[in-house]
Write an enzyme that holds these catalytic residues in place. Sequence first.
Site, PDB file in Angstrom:
ATOM      1  N   GLU A 106      57.794  -3.596  -3.684  1.00  0.00           N
ATOM      2  CA  GLU A 106      58.475  -2.318  -3.510  1.00  0.00           C
ATOM      3  C   GLU A 106      59.790  -2.255  -4.268  1.00  0.00           C
ATOM      4  OE1 GLU A 106      58.301   0.595  -3.161  1.00  0.00           O
ATOM      5  OE2 GLU A 106      58.080   1.362  -1.143  1.00  0.00           O
ATOM      6  N   ASP A 107      60.201  -1.047  -4.539  1.00  0.00           N
ATOM      7  CA  ASP A 107      61.490  -0.842  -5.194  1.00  0.00           C
ATOM      8  C   ASP A 107      62.644  -0.889  -4.188  1.00  0.00           C
ATOM      9  OD1 ASP A 107      60.674   1.525  -3.966  1.00  0.00           O
ATOM     10  OD2 ASP A 107      60.863   2.771  -5.748  1.00  0.00           O
ATOM     11  N   ASP A 110      64.432   2.141   2.473  1.00  0.00           N
ATOM     12  CA  ASP A 110      65.495   3.022   2.976  1.00  0.00           C
ATOM     13  C   ASP A 110      65.223   3.214   4.470  1.00  0.00           C
ATOM     14  OD1 ASP A 110      67.401   4.938   3.398  1.00  0.00           O
ATOM     15  OD2 ASP A 110      66.571   6.427   2.054  1.00  0.00           O
ATOM     16  N   LYS A 138      68.331  -1.159   1.755  1.00  0.00           N
ATOM     17  CA  LYS A 138      69.558  -0.432   2.099  1.00  0.00           C
ATOM     18  C   LYS A 138      70.083  -0.877   3.452  1.00  0.00           C
ATOM     19  CE  LYS A 138      69.211   3.925  -0.285  1.00  0.00           C
ATOM     20  NZ  LYS A 138      69.112   5.390  -0.160  1.00  0.00           N
ATOM     21  N   PHE A 163      72.698   6.784  -2.403  1.00  0.00           N
ATOM     22  CA  PHE A 163      71.527   7.148  -3.192  1.00  0.00           C
ATOM     23  C   PHE A 163      71.635   6.529  -4.580  1.00  0.00           C
ATOM     24  CE2 PHE A 163      68.544   9.671  -5.601  1.00  0.00           C
ATOM     25  CZ  PHE A 163      67.449   9.590  -4.760  1.00  0.00           C
ATOM     26  N   ARG A 176      64.571   7.090 -13.994  1.00  0.00           N
ATOM     27  CA  ARG A 176      63.770   5.881 -13.722  1.00  0.00           C
ATOM     28  C   ARG A 176      63.923   4.833 -14.816  1.00  0.00           C
ATOM     29  NH1 ARG A 176      60.193   6.981  -9.529  1.00  0.00           N
ATOM     30  NH2 ARG A 176      59.222   9.035  -9.522  1.00  0.00           N
TER      31      ARG A 176
HETATM   32  P1  IMP Z   1      61.736   5.188   2.859  1.00  0.00           P
HETATM   33  O1  IMP Z   1      60.396   5.595   3.391  1.00  0.00           O
HETATM   34  O2  IMP Z   1      62.834   6.079   3.389  1.00  0.00           O
HETATM   35  O3  IMP Z   1      62.050   3.727   3.083  1.00  0.00           O
HETATM   36  O4  IMP Z   1      61.738   5.432   1.286  1.00  0.00           O
HETATM   37  C1  IMP Z   1      60.582   5.752   0.608  1.00  0.00           C
HETATM   38  C2  IMP Z   1      60.773   5.879  -0.869  1.00  0.00           C
HETATM   39  O5  IMP Z   1      61.839   6.797  -1.137  1.00  0.00           O
HETATM   40  C3  IMP Z   1      61.179   4.619  -1.601  1.00  0.00           C
HETATM   41  O6  IMP Z   1      60.089   3.774  -1.905  1.00  0.00           O
HETATM   42  C4  IMP Z   1      61.770   5.212  -2.863  1.00  0.00           C
HETATM   43  O7  IMP Z   1      60.755   5.534  -3.790  1.00  0.00           O
HETATM   44  C5  IMP Z   1      62.450   6.460  -2.328  1.00  0.00           C
HETATM   45  N1  IMP Z   1      63.889   6.200  -2.108  1.00  0.00           N
HETATM   46  C6  IMP Z   1      64.506   5.768  -0.986  1.00  0.00           C
HETATM   47  N2  IMP Z   1      65.838   5.622  -1.191  1.00  0.00           N
HETATM   48  C7  IMP Z   1      66.048   5.947  -2.486  1.00  0.00           C
HETATM   49  C8  IMP Z   1      67.229   5.971  -3.337  1.00  0.00           C
HETATM   50  O8  IMP Z   1      68.363   5.639  -2.956  1.00  0.00           O
HETATM   51  N3  IMP Z   1      67.027   6.376  -4.620  1.00  0.00           N
HETATM   52  C9  IMP Z   1      65.804   6.745  -5.105  1.00  0.00           C
HETATM   53  N4  IMP Z   1      64.695   6.717  -4.365  1.00  0.00           N
HETATM   54  C10 IMP Z   1      64.812   6.323  -3.075  1.00  0.00           C
HETATM   55 MG    MG Z   2      58.749   3.925  -3.639  1.00  0.00          MG
END
Ligand code: IMP
Ligand code: MG
Length: 190
Positions: A106-107, A110, A138, A163, A176
Amino acid sequence: MKINHDDIEEVLISADEIDARLDVLAREIDVHYEENAQSDGELVLVGILTGATIVMSDFSRKLETSSVIDWMSLSSYGSGTKSSGVVRVLKDLSTDIKGKNVLIVEDIIDSGVTLQWVVNDLKTRGAKSVEVVSLLNKQLNDSVSQKSRIVARWVGFNIPDKFVVGYGLDYAGKYRTLPYIGVLKSEVYS
Ligand code: IMP
Ligand code: MG
């Protein structure tokens, strides 16, 4: 038109720092899959499109464990900077992961909502093991969410609750291809 580096408030993690950290993670993960007898068999690296493409490309080439790469595309019905929690599969895996070891690459984590959903989904398909490596994690300001959130077995960097873009991460599809991780100026998205 060129990428506007002026939209970036601050570079959090440089390209060199990412590269060095991925080297370390790849070695740790090689050791894990070598030493863990239960981890015998094929390793499937699963990436979530599109954010994980860059980290998958760099990380997978550092890994010495034999592996195959597969992708899922999910829609979390979110726009802007937060995901909503409702997950829909736009593109499924091409691999049958039953009985296989799965490593989700994963990248960023959050809220962790998307990732938690994927982990549960892959477990119900009968994967032998499901682990997660995430380049970024995060540190949420909300400590309740922080505690209840899914944890990745391997994390590249813990970052503040801001962010970020670059190295696969986007805002509205852009940024990206930045080679580093940077904090996006809030005036760009507000
Ligand atoms: P989550 O489900 O909130 O953990 O995040 C889902 C997806 O949102 C991540 O895999 C990212 O692709 C995107 N995302 C979350 N935080 C960021 C950020 O700070 N910048 C850009 N994309 C984000
Ligand atoms: Mg993602």
